[in-house]
Scaffold this active site. Sequence first.
Site, PDB file in Angstrom:
ATOM      1  N   GLY A 190      26.339  10.841  48.541  1.00  0.00           N
ATOM      2  CA  GLY A 190      26.745  11.560  49.575  1.00  0.00           C
ATOM      3  C   GLY A 190      24.866  10.106  50.297  1.00  0.00           C
ATOM      4  O   GLY A 190      24.029  10.138  49.355  1.00  0.00           O
ATOM      5  N   THR A 191      24.833  10.364  51.427  1.00  0.00           N
ATOM      6  CA  THR A 191      24.127   9.106  52.006  1.00  0.00           C
ATOM      7  C   THR A 191      24.413   9.491  53.760  1.00  0.00           C
ATOM      8  O   THR A 191      25.436   9.953  53.813  1.00  0.00           O
ATOM      9  CB  THR A 191      24.234   7.720  51.986  1.00  0.00           C
ATOM     10  OG1 THR A 191      25.354   6.633  52.246  1.00  0.00           O
ATOM     11  CG2 THR A 191      23.766   7.176  50.210  1.00  0.00           C
ATOM     12  N   THR A 192      23.794   9.192  54.289  1.00  0.00           N
ATOM     13  CA  THR A 192      22.244   8.496  54.962  1.00  0.00           C
ATOM     14  C   THR A 192      21.432   9.442  55.573  1.00  0.00           C
ATOM     15  O   THR A 192      22.381  10.857  56.254  1.00  0.00           O
ATOM     16  CB  THR A 192      22.499   7.818  55.206  1.00  0.00           C
ATOM     17  OG1 THR A 192      23.135   6.397  55.191  1.00  0.00           O
ATOM     18  CG2 THR A 192      20.596   6.535  56.228  1.00  0.00           C
ATOM     19  N   LYS A 218      24.571  17.621  54.065  1.00  0.00           N
ATOM     20  CA  LYS A 218      23.558  17.003  53.087  1.00  0.00           C
ATOM     21  C   LYS A 218      22.149  17.649  53.789  1.00  0.00           C
ATOM     22  O   LYS A 218      21.258  17.852  52.658  1.00  0.00           O
ATOM     23  CB  LYS A 218      23.510  15.795  53.342  1.00  0.00           C
ATOM     24  CG  LYS A 218      25.132  15.042  52.601  1.00  0.00           C
ATOM     25  CD  LYS A 218      25.052  13.914  53.454  1.00  0.00           C
ATOM     26  CE  LYS A 218      26.380  13.416  53.106  1.00  0.00           C
ATOM     27  NZ  LYS A 218      26.157  11.391  53.372  1.00  0.00           N
TER      28      LYS A 218
END
Length: 278
Positions: free
Chosen positions: A51-53, A84
């Site tokens: 996962g990003t950002t 996230k």
Amino acid sequence: MEHTSGKSALPAAYFSSATSSFSDFLRAQAPELLPERRVSTGAGGLDAPHGTTIVAVKFAGGVLIAGDRRATSGNLIASRDMEKVHVTDEYSAVGIAGSAGLAIEMMRLYAVELAHYEKIEGVSLSLDGKTNKLAGLVKSNLEMAMAGLAVLPLFVGYDLDAEDAKHAGRIISYDATGGRYEESAGYHAIGSGSLFAKGSLKKLYDPDADVEAAIRTAVEALYDAADDDTATGGPDLVRRIFPTIVTVTAEQGAVAVPLEQTTAVAEAIVAARAERGR
């Protein structure tokens, strides 16, 4: 719960207050449930979802953290709507980048760790105590990180003990060894799109902005990251998927920004950019 014999169904350790650390208790009683024990180090060659950002921004009266929703596995999109950013206690929140499964388990353990401490000690941890606890969890995942399954959190919190309310909102970043670093610029970003997000934040950041302006700055930064980083997902107007944002202030504590507000901001940004493009 008791047996018919009157004896407790749980070991005595479950009723002891000898340690205020839930992870230490878990390490002694059920170590196989710790995030770093639930994946073999031989799993480093897997294309586990990442996962990003994540971006964090201070504003007049607090701090916020925001994350895009995309998770990738190699060159594929593993998830379009991953969460996230997580509220971890009344005055803190954490965003996660890296190996998605381990990161989610680590954040769940961290939230329990903070709640357990408060129940045992009767008071919540100081902000520095919270960030040190998180550093310990990151360090415990070092073996997994060396195998290619790194987890990097970004912490934001409101320091109720700060002498100056202007500096009460704080942003803490970490490296894979558990090193913790306070970000004094007033903003920060982690993840594969962080280079582009930081460039955007550097131009848009205003330390005197109110929360609404700070939310727009964060969404703009994530949009810029998505523009140049394939692992970062931009606002999805078709599927109605937009960034997750949590604000932390003295008055309201850590609260998720309502989807309706995030949607309105993202749509306004997309419309403005489309107009400029024409």
